[in-house]
Design an enzyme around this catalytic site. Structure first.
Site, mmCIF file in Angstrom:
data_model
loop_
_atom_site.group_PDB
_atom_site.id
_atom_site.type_symbol
_atom_site.label_atom_id
_atom_site.label_comp_id
_atom_site.label_asym_id
_atom_site.label_seq_id
_atom_site.Cartn_x
_atom_site.Cartn_y
_atom_site.Cartn_z
ATOM 1 N N GLY B 219 0.770 -0.604 -0.426
ATOM 2 C CA GLY B 219 -0.146 0.315 -0.368
ATOM 3 C C GLY B 219 0.830 1.278 -0.220
ATOM 4 O O GLY B 219 1.986 1.543 -0.749
ATOM 5 N N GLY B 248 -2.122 -1.807 -8.262
ATOM 6 C CA GLY B 248 -1.586 -3.113 -7.688
ATOM 7 C C GLY B 248 -1.325 -3.258 -8.969
ATOM 8 O O GLY B 248 -0.317 -4.188 -10.157
ATOM 9 N N ASP B 249 -2.374 -3.610 -10.233
ATOM 10 C CA ASP B 249 -1.987 -3.737 -11.677
ATOM 11 C C ASP B 249 -0.926 -2.469 -12.265
ATOM 12 O O ASP B 249 0.053 -3.352 -13.194
ATOM 13 C CB ASP B 249 -3.282 -3.032 -12.720
ATOM 14 C CG ASP B 249 -4.178 -4.366 -12.055
ATOM 15 O OD1 ASP B 249 -3.875 -5.033 -10.936
ATOM 16 O OD2 ASP B 249 -5.747 -3.394 -11.524
#
Lengths: 309, 309
Positions: B219, B248-249
């Protein structure tokens, strides 16, 4: 044929989730889809009653294509939807499996251009000569003028086709002034139109505003009708439990089919009440159970008085 | 080209409503749609970075057609999705305008038959020789065996193509055992895989389970990497506020592009962190802001130690 108009057609999607909680992520366990919008629902019930029905209104985008594919699979229903550049809306009903409650998310519908609205009016005018009756149903998509139903009521009357109007708010207020043959408000819509929460008084008032007949749907209490021929109250024999989605549309189908079959008002009202109740009790929202309908039909109570005139 | 695999592609729909209340009816004020599923998101970021990308996975039904129409409009992305008889899923993010909270409704995805899964494996094998790297991303649709990613990792390794795996749960556990070059779990996925909530220990443990390199996304604290070449922590210069969807991607896209450009690990990690932060700060969920990315890139702190071996 009977013509139903659905300016704001929809793909009605139902999601089942275990428990709907705002701000959480939910896995949908079951997805069902069907073409919707009030006039489309009315058409499906009319077709199930054995009538030939033509559906018009607007269709656009990928969702419009799905609506049309699904409509093509309904026997007795002819698709005469008019293409628009915007996308047909989706409605999503999220059913909470723990409480049985439904949370509804409704897209606004496509932005209809003035040229598209004109094209629709031409298509509508071309369909009217083949129609034995027409139903104008539901909300208006963005871009369609609020007086749209008044225009469509006048065109139908000029063509000599009986017209039923089932909408709400300002679209209903304007439409009533154009003198439709029948309106079918629910209690809230009737109160908004007339300012009166007393249904007997409000139905009379709505007639004075221009409606030939007013059939108010009062939920489990059935229908209250004020017509040129008399006033009636039609009540289901038992209180039916279930999902009221589409009950009003089934009532419209009952009234319209009775009209084109030249049934007297009490028989039309009995049919509308029995169809409504058979829709509430059906396991699939918006469908009606034929067995329940046939069983209830002879047991609806219709009481009233025929006008002296 | 870089190949991204999204077995459970999606049409990601975002609804804005004034305030989401269970059991109420809501008018959606704004509807946005984009093709989704993690591998599709990774592909979009890679294409924006100037890479040629091929997207594979499954597509079906009306929603699949929309996903493919939208993908065709993305420069640099080639559609090699494999057709299935079921329908591609929709995901619906309902944004509450009063609180800013998002409520997520995810359809399960199509039921994939054994024949369709076989057809996919053949298509995948045919695509690998042209690929410089492959990313296997996201959840498995119903019907695809839980060991699917292990099979796809082995096929890539047999073809000599570096493979990154980004999934969770049992699919990740099985996939790791097939020795992917890189995995990119978040803190929860890493803890579920290893049983340890201590990221330093858990990344080391995940390597022992078979992953060549483990890049844990923590994060706002950035990335923690355990690789054959060394261990690093990469941290954004400032805490970025916004929507973490797709961060995240974007990190996966940063790692993969760095891999095919033969960048050293610290540079790959800096790129991944800057892309992630530029995605969080972007006004549209899942997009990244190029200006923010370029500004942050030189300011990411990468600290660590190179392995003696």
């Amino acid at each position: 044929m009977i013509l139903t108009v659905t300016l704001n057609t929809a793909l009605d999607i139902t999601y089942r989730v275990r428990s709907l909680r705002p701000h959480a992520s939910h896995r949908v366990s079951e997805v069902t889809e069907r073409p919707g919008g009030k006039g489309v629902n009315v058409a499906r019930v009319l077709a199930a009653l054995g009538h030939q029905v033509t559906v018009t209104g607007f269709t656009g985008g990928a969702t419009g294509r799905v609506v049309q594919e699904r409509l093509a699979a309904v026997p007795g229903v002819v698709d005469a939807l008019v293409p628009v550049s915007g996308a047909t809306r989706r409605t999503i009903a999220v059913v909470d499996e723990q409480t049985g409650d439904t949370t509804q998310l409704n897209e606004p519908g496509p932005m209809v251009t003035p040229a598209e609205w004109s094209a629709f009016q031409e298509a509508y005018e071309d369909l009217l000569p083949s129609a034995s009756a027409v139903a104008l149903c539901g909300s208006l998509p963005p871009g369609v003028p609020v007086g749209a139903y008044a225009v469509l009521v006048r065109t139908a009357r000029a063509a000599g086709v009986p017209v039923l109007l089932d909408t709400s708010g300002e679209a209903l207020r304007r439409g009533v002034a154009a003198r439709p043959d029948i309106i079918k408000p629910n209690a809230d819509e009737l109160a908004e139109l007339t300012g009166s929460h007393e249904p007997l008084r409000a139905t009379q008032d709505a007639r004075r505003r221009g409606a030939g007949a007013v059939v108010a749907s009062l939920g489990p209490e059935g229908l209250l009708a004020a017509t040129r021929e008399g006033r009636w109250r039609a009540t289901p024999p038992t209180s039916v439990r279930g999902n009221p989605t589409g009950a009003g549309d089934s009532a419209v189908a009952g009234l319209l089919s009775g009209l084109v079959e030249h049934l007297p008002w009490p028989d039309r009202l009995a049919r509308a009440v029995a169809l409504s109740a058979a829709t509430v009790s059906a396991p699939v929202a918006g469908e009606f159970e034929r067995g329940v309908y046939e069983e209830l039909l002879g047991r609806v109570t219709v009481s009233g008085e025929v006008s002296a005139a």
